[in-house]
Design a protein around this motif. Structure first.
Motif, mmCIF file in Angstrom:
data_model
loop_
_atom_site.group_PDB
_atom_site.id
_atom_site.type_symbol
_atom_site.label_atom_id
_atom_site.label_comp_id
_atom_site.label_asym_id
_atom_site.label_seq_id
_atom_site.Cartn_x
_atom_site.Cartn_y
_atom_site.Cartn_z
ATOM 1 N N ALA A 113 -0.932 -9.573 -2.104
ATOM 2 C CA ALA A 113 -2.164 -9.753 -2.206
ATOM 3 C C ALA A 113 -2.795 -8.277 -2.596
ATOM 4 C CB ALA A 113 -2.920 -10.108 -0.955
ATOM 5 N N ALA A 114 -4.135 -8.579 -3.029
ATOM 6 C CA ALA A 114 -4.650 -7.416 -3.845
ATOM 7 C C ALA A 114 -5.046 -6.307 -2.513
ATOM 8 C CB ALA A 114 -5.880 -7.585 -4.671
ATOM 9 N N ASP A 115 -5.176 -6.770 -1.495
ATOM 10 C CA ASP A 115 -5.537 -5.907 -0.310
ATOM 11 C C ASP A 115 -4.369 -5.880 0.712
ATOM 12 O OD1 ASP A 115 -5.484 -8.402 0.686
ATOM 13 O OD2 ASP A 115 -7.638 -8.695 1.365
ATOM 14 N N ALA A 116 -3.228 -6.064 0.354
ATOM 15 C CA ALA A 116 -2.092 -5.935 1.376
ATOM 16 C C ALA A 116 -2.013 -4.439 1.608
ATOM 17 C CB ALA A 116 -0.780 -6.310 0.414
ATOM 18 N N ASP A 117 -1.933 -4.362 3.107
ATOM 19 C CA ASP A 117 -1.720 -2.931 3.643
ATOM 20 C C ASP A 117 -0.192 -2.245 3.289
ATOM 21 O OD1 ASP A 117 0.040 -4.041 5.556
ATOM 22 O OD2 ASP A 117 -1.512 -3.886 7.125
ATOM 23 N N ARG A 118 -0.099 -1.048 3.414
ATOM 24 C CA ARG A 118 1.053 -0.662 3.206
ATOM 25 C C ARG A 118 2.306 -0.981 3.952
ATOM 26 N NH1 ARG A 118 2.581 5.195 1.815
ATOM 27 N NH2 ARG A 118 4.667 5.451 2.424
ATOM 28 N N ALA A 119 2.113 -1.336 5.267
ATOM 29 C CA ALA A 119 3.384 -1.830 5.951
ATOM 30 C C ALA A 119 3.815 -2.976 5.581
ATOM 31 C CB ALA A 119 2.875 -1.800 7.612
ATOM 32 N N ALA A 120 2.990 -3.897 5.247
ATOM 33 C CA ALA A 120 3.302 -5.263 4.522
ATOM 34 C C ALA A 120 3.990 -5.134 3.210
ATOM 35 C CB ALA A 120 2.156 -6.230 4.486
ATOM 36 N N ILE A 121 3.449 -4.207 2.536
ATOM 37 C CA ILE A 121 4.015 -3.842 1.240
ATOM 38 C C ILE A 121 5.492 -3.409 1.252
ATOM 39 C CG2 ILE A 121 4.109 -2.461 -0.940
ATOM 40 C CD1 ILE A 121 1.018 -2.723 -0.720
ATOM 41 N N GLU A 122 5.762 -2.506 2.167
ATOM 42 C CA GLU A 122 7.061 -1.930 2.475
ATOM 43 C C GLU A 122 8.100 -2.887 2.810
ATOM 44 O OE1 GLU A 122 7.707 1.629 5.064
ATOM 45 O OE2 GLU A 122 5.975 2.662 4.018
ATOM 46 N N LYS A 123 7.379 -3.714 3.983
ATOM 47 C CA LYS A 123 8.443 -4.730 4.500
ATOM 48 C C LYS A 123 8.823 -5.619 3.197
ATOM 49 C CE LYS A 123 9.018 -8.447 7.948
ATOM 50 N NZ LYS A 123 9.681 -9.117 6.897
ATOM 51 N N LEU A 124 8.004 -6.402 2.348
ATOM 52 C CA LEU A 124 8.228 -7.044 1.172
ATOM 53 C C LEU A 124 9.260 -6.292 0.204
ATOM 54 C CD1 LEU A 124 4.791 -8.596 0.288
ATOM 55 C CD2 LEU A 124 6.872 -10.078 0.981
ATOM 56 N N LYS A 126 13.075 7.664 2.706
ATOM 57 C CA LYS A 126 11.610 7.752 2.440
ATOM 58 C C LYS A 126 11.060 6.475 1.755
ATOM 59 C CE LYS A 126 8.600 11.186 0.132
ATOM 60 N NZ LYS A 126 9.416 12.384 -0.613
ATOM 61 N N VAL A 127 10.179 6.254 1.849
ATOM 62 C CA VAL A 127 9.331 5.049 1.330
ATOM 63 C C VAL A 127 8.155 5.623 0.399
ATOM 64 C CG1 VAL A 127 8.665 2.700 0.955
ATOM 65 C CG2 VAL A 127 10.462 3.128 2.448
ATOM 66 N N VAL A 128 8.256 5.497 -0.931
ATOM 67 C CA VAL A 128 6.996 6.035 -1.724
ATOM 68 C C VAL A 128 5.997 4.984 -2.046
ATOM 69 C CG1 VAL A 128 5.938 7.384 -3.554
ATOM 70 C CG2 VAL A 128 8.318 8.055 -2.400
ATOM 71 N N VAL A 129 5.108 4.868 -1.747
ATOM 72 C CA VAL A 129 4.185 3.769 -2.018
ATOM 73 C C VAL A 129 2.910 4.286 -2.971
ATOM 74 C CG1 VAL A 129 2.860 1.717 -1.244
ATOM 75 C CG2 VAL A 129 4.896 2.335 0.120
ATOM 76 N N VAL A 130 2.930 4.014 -4.288
ATOM 77 C CA VAL A 130 1.790 4.361 -5.073
ATOM 78 C C VAL A 130 0.941 2.798 -5.018
ATOM 79 C CG1 VAL A 130 0.955 5.131 -7.351
ATOM 80 C CG2 VAL A 130 3.346 5.809 -6.383
ATOM 81 N N PRO A 131 -0.332 2.820 -4.390
ATOM 82 C CA PRO A 131 -0.926 1.832 -4.347
ATOM 83 C C PRO A 131 -1.325 1.222 -5.882
ATOM 84 C CG PRO A 131 -2.028 3.595 -3.089
ATOM 85 C CD PRO A 131 -0.967 4.041 -3.788
ATOM 86 N N GLY A 132 -1.178 -0.116 -5.821
ATOM 87 C CA GLY A 132 -1.348 -0.805 -7.030
ATOM 88 C C GLY A 132 -0.447 -0.647 -8.087
ATOM 89 N N ARG A 133 0.584 0.185 -7.987
ATOM 90 C CA ARG A 133 1.657 0.340 -8.870
ATOM 91 C C ARG A 133 3.104 0.054 -8.601
ATOM 92 N NH1 ARG A 133 0.139 1.715 -13.358
ATOM 93 N NH2 ARG A 133 -1.964 2.987 -13.633
ATOM 94 N N LEU A 134 3.613 0.814 -7.570
ATOM 95 C CA LEU A 134 4.952 0.735 -7.204
ATOM 96 C C LEU A 134 5.425 1.055 -5.744
ATOM 97 C CD1 LEU A 134 6.178 3.774 -7.067
ATOM 98 C CD2 LEU A 134 6.308 3.445 -9.843
ATOM 99 N N VAL A 135 6.534 0.569 -5.493
ATOM 100 C CA VAL A 135 7.228 0.941 -4.301
ATOM 101 C C VAL A 135 8.437 1.682 -4.650
ATOM 102 C CG1 VAL A 135 7.909 0.379 -1.987
ATOM 103 C CG2 VAL A 135 6.092 -0.944 -3.163
ATOM 104 N N ASN A 136 8.646 3.026 -4.201
ATOM 105 C CA ASN A 136 10.013 3.620 -4.478
ATOM 106 C C ASN A 136 10.675 3.831 -3.171
ATOM 107 O OD1 ASN A 136 12.023 4.910 -5.934
ATOM 108 N ND2 ASN A 136 10.962 6.868 -6.266
ATOM 109 N N ILE A 137 11.894 3.204 -3.263
ATOM 110 C CA ILE A 137 12.722 3.558 -1.802
ATOM 111 C C ILE A 137 13.773 4.505 -2.050
ATOM 112 C CG2 ILE A 137 14.210 2.661 -0.569
ATOM 113 C CD1 ILE A 137 12.559 -0.207 -1.269
#
Length: 873
Positions: free
Chosen positions: A831-842, A860-871
């Motif tokens: 979802a466009a408004d998903a929060d960081r925790a939810a994104i990390e879990k997914l 470490k988990v890098v979250v770039v909003p709207g772009r990517l998740v780097n684990i």
RNA sequence: GCCGGGAUGGCGGAAUUGGUAGACGCACCGGACUCAAAAUCCGGCGGUAGCGAUAUCGUGGGGGUUCGAUUCCCCCUCCCGGCACCA
């Protein structure tokens, strides 16, 4: 509406439509934002080439775009009509340069008109007309009165056979291009403009030019070349010769590295230095060496690349601080035109001096050291010249001092001796404007035996250049025109001779942008309209003009300002430097150093099976030609591509579209016609789409609730508005190739989404309204026609630039990229408004991510909003 | 030589300026339509391995910074522009 796209019919109609309305006539409208858009005017060489098409299309795109943005736009055009090629053509064809030039102007103007440029042709100027160059002469006289023009000798290339001064371009491998004779240097009297009086402002004002590319400002700053250093003298004693008595004197030099002064082991002077002349009197060998230097090129590039040679003068100087004797050498690498024409030589800390000393076995004496480095005379090391970390050694009381304190102390010591002080030196030299040529602005001076050089009175201006001369390659034909040369002195009335030198054509192009404001003004160089239009808001031209033309124009603007003619400090607010359009160069050496160039269109290239080039032959005779690599399209290299065939086969819009799509305007472009077909195909596809969909237009559509429209439609609308957003943004960056690609995306989206449903029809209508307006500056004819056919409005010229709908861009779900240790391992929709925790879990739940994480610990988990998740594991 | 700039698939180029390399086109390959061709439409298209999911290499070359580099830093190669008279 015509079913088929017929560019020639619709282009004629659109151009007639604009002409009837005088649509591009610019008026001084108070209260409206003005936009003065100028492309560098062409030299009328014969036909347009692709570099012109690129240049003028960029200018036209920007002009039309700003018109849609509500600006009062001026886009003028003219001709840089004086110059050497006209004289060359005259020699080849026995036609006066004037006639050749006017014929070319007529042909090229027709081509510019056919390309549909939004030019105010009422303001057209040609620099070879008396009503223009009269003001070159007038300003020259004003500058003369103020000491901004003066006379001194200058060095030129001299062809001893033709008895003619040659341009650098006419010297090939040291020989005259027509005679093949070895070219000599010759000193002749010339008139100079004192641009160095403006050096400080020309340099400091670069900071105010926020709309200029950094690279151009850097080049100009380096060209002006302000350097801080020390000017000082070596006392010398020259022994008596047969011709002259013994002489004590001072040899002045300039250095930016006074800190190395204790490392001086010799001095070097230019071959033209007076001391060299004196030393050569009793020394035939030295005289021969100086004579050899005289036969070398006047071009700095040649001087800098040729073998460094020298010869001792036998004259010794005294080091002003150490008292040591150092010999004075003549060096072919010392420039008479920079500084004092003499340098101190420090072989240990100057690379050029180092190699010179090695070659002639001169002493090398270290005077700078860098901690941890050891000095050796075996080979050059870059740190030898390092002024950041070096300190003085073997330098007596200056030992241990760093660059700045050493320079301060040494300058003070020299000053105390009366032998020198700190000085600012400019690399910039005054501008020699005299040309010993016919086809240029006559210099308005009269030489009187009694009164000397007398200015032509203003009332007698212009000094008109006779237009019926045919140069023959030997000297300036004006000298043979008694009706031009013979006159009476304005002061004493006695018979006198008119100056026959003409002005450098850079003079013509240094103020033409001011004249466009008021080209019809007969009584003054400029009038009050020059307070409305200048400065040029957007200047567009080739990067090859980054230094000379732009610097001279800036200088002229400041001179005109100081004379009260204009109110601006700088001529060009924004500058777009177009990249060169290159093409293959083919030539043959035809003896005596002469070269003949062949157009790539007349040359066949043979390749082997793997596509590797084997050679090239001239189609006319089947004999081989040599390749000169790639170079700028130009008359002199005969490698231009005439756009005429392109216009005739595909129409102006395709030519313009292709040029803009081929590459970003500032990039160098290697000419390749492949891809024209694609540009043409796109316009046809757009026309066909409009034809099929024409029923969707014209009848009123009710408001559409896009939020409840089918997903595919919302998606198409999102693509269109995203492309519009991108196009508007790219316009600001002058990135027209991606503007074109955005319009292609729009059409792709429209074709996919089109249909009979009301919402589909509404989307097509909205989409075409956007597409045509975004494309209008680039392909004005087809968009003009479709705009009217589809009844989207009256005149597209003045339609407002479209604004994107932020609501259309919003999406409920977005895609995120999943990486493990920076490597792509999958993606998820959230979802466009998903929060960081939810994104990390997914992300951590993703099967492929789990596979790559395995049992390693997540660091470490890098979250770039709207772009990517780097684990990171 | 000095000053400035550039290098990304077979080609032109894109990458919201440190965040999925190859957008959009060209060329090419396959298919549809056609008696056939052209035009048009649909699909594919960086390399290698694999039927595939996928893996791996890859932005001129070498090194570095970073979770992550076409992007920033250092060194190098080649190409282009300018070097004062081509314009």
């Amino acid at each position: 509406m015509q079913e088929k796209y017929n560019p020639h019919v619709i282009e004629r109609e659109a151009q007639d439509h604009w002409a009837q309305r005088n649509a591009f006539r610019a008026l001084e409208t108070p209260g409206q934002k003005k936009y003065y858009c100028l492309s560098m005017f062409p030299y009328p060489s014969g036909k347009l080439h692709m570099g012109h098409v690129r240049n003028y299309t960029i200018g036209d795109v920007l002009s039309r775009y700003h018109r849609m943005r509500g600006y009062n736009v001026l886009q003028p055009m003219g001709w840089d009509a004086f110059g050497l090629p006209a004289e060359n053509a005259a020699m080849a064809n026995r036609v006066p340069p004037a006639q050749w030039t006017y014929d070319n102007i007529a042909y090229m103007k027709k081509q510019l008109v056919a390309l549909g440029f939004a030019i105010d042709w009422e303001r057209e100027i040609a620099t070879c007309k008396p009503d223009y160059y009269r003001w070159n002469q007038w300003l020259f006289l004003r500058m003369l009165e103020r000491g901004l023009v003066y006379k001194k000798t200058g060095v030129v290339n001299w062809d001893p056979v033709d008895q003619t001064v040659l341009a650098n371009e006419q010297v090939i491998d040291g020989r005259g291009w027509r005679t093949g004779a070895l070219v000599e240097k010759r000193e002749i009297p010339m008139y100079y403009m004192a641009i160095t009086k403006y050096a400080d402002e020309l340099l400091s004002a670069l900071d105010t030019l926020s709309g200029w590319p950094e690279r151009v400002k850097t080049m100009q700053a380096n060209w002006i070349g302000k350097s801080h250093g020390v000017r000082f003298a070596f006392p010398y004693e020259a022994p008596a010769t047969q011709g002259s008595a013994a002489e004590k004197g001072l040899l002045w030099v300039f250095t930016t590295r006074a800190d190395t002064i204790m490392g001086v082991t010799f001095c070097a002077i230019a071959p033209e230095h007076p001391l060299a002349t004196r030393a050569a009197q009793p020394n035939p060998q030295l005289a021969a060496f100086i004579a050899e230097c005289r036969r070398s090129s006047v071009m700095e590039a040649d001087l800098a690349t040729m073998e460094k040679k020298g010869m001792p003068t036998g004259i010794y100087a005294t080091h002003p601080l150490s008292g040591e004797k150092v010999e004075i050498w003549v060096g072919n690498y010392v420039l008479m035109s920079y500084g004092e024409g003499a340098v101190m030589a420090v072989p240990a800390h100057d690379e050029r001096d180092f190699h010179f000393a090695k070659r002639y076995d001169l002493p090398i004496k270290q005077s700078i050291a860098v901690a941890g480095q050891s000095f050796s005379t075996d080979g050059w090391q870059p740190w030898y010249a390092d002024k950041e970390t070096g300190t003085c050694v073997n330098s007596g009381k200056y030992d241990g001092l760093a660059y700045e304190p050493a320079v301060d102390a040494i300058a003070a010591a020299l000053k105390a001796l009366g032998l020198g002080e700190k000085q600012v030196l400019w690399r910039l030299r005054d501008w020699g404007i005299s040309r010993q040529r016919y086809w240029g602005t006559p210099i308005p001076l009269i030489h009187c035996g009694a009164c000397g050089d007398v200015p032509v009175p203003d009332a007698d201006l212009p000094v008109v250049l006779p237009e019926d001369c045919v140069p023959d390659g030997s000297g300036n034909p004006l000298n043979k025109r008694a009706d031009f040369v013979n006159c009476s002195c304005p002061k004493c009335g006695q018979p006198a001779k008119r100056e026959t030198d003409t002005m450098d054509t850079f003079v013509d192009s240094s103020w033409y942008f001011m004249r466009y404001a008021c080209p019809d003004q007969k009584n003054a160089m400029v009038d009050e309209r020059a307070h409305y239009w200048p400065p040029v808001d957007q200047y567009i031209g080739g990067i090859e003009h980054a230094i000379l033309h732009l610097l001279y124009s800036r200088f002229y603007t400041k001179v005109m300002r100081d004379l009260g003619l204009v109110k601006v400090d700088e001529p060009f607010s924004k500058l777009l430097t177009q990249g060169m359009v290159l093409n293959e160069i083919y030539f043959r050496k035809i003896g005596n150093g002469r070269i003949s160039y062949y157009n790539p269109a007349d040359v066949d290239v043979t390749v082997d099976e793997s596509g590797k080039r084997l050679g090239a032959t001239l189609r006319a005779d089947g004999a081989p030609v040599e390749s000169g690599g790639m170079g700028t399209m130009s008359k002199s290299k005969n490698n231009g591509v005439d756009p005429q065939a392109l216009i005739e086969d595909y129409g102006a819009d395709t030519a313009r579209l292709f040029m803009m799509f081929a590459s970003p305007p500032e990039d160098t472009l290697v000419w390749n016609g492949a891809g024209v077909e694609g540009a043409s195909r796109f316009l046809k596809r757009m026309w066909n789409f409009a034809y099929e969909q024409r029923a969707a237009f014209g009848d009123a559509n009710g408001p559409i609730d896009w939020a409840s429209a089918p997903d595919a439609l919302q998606q198409a609308r999102r693509e269109i508005h995203a492309a519009l957003k991108q196009a508007s943004h790219d316009f600001g960056k002058f990135q027209f190739n991606t503007v074109v690609s955005a319009t292609m995306k729009m059409l792709n989206a429209l074709e996919r989404a089109a249909g009979a449903q009301p919402a589909q029809r509404a989307l097509v209508l909205e989409g075409m309204s956007i597409l045509l307006r975004v494309l209008a500056p680039i392909t004005p004819h087809i968009t003009h026609a479709l705009w009217r056919e589809l009844k989207l409005g009256e005149d597209l010229l003045t339609a407002p630039w479209p604004e994107f709908d932020p609501g259309a861009l919003a999406a409920a779900e977005i895609e995120l990229v999943l990486q493990v240790n920076g490597k792509l391992r999958g993606n998820i929709r959230v979802a466009a408004d998903a929060d960081r925790a939810a994104i990390e879990k997914l992300a951590l739940d993703n099967a492929n991510v789990r596979k790559h994480v395995g049992d390693q610990a997540v660091k470490k988990v890098v979250v770039v909003p709207g772009r990517l998740v780097n684990i990171v594991v």
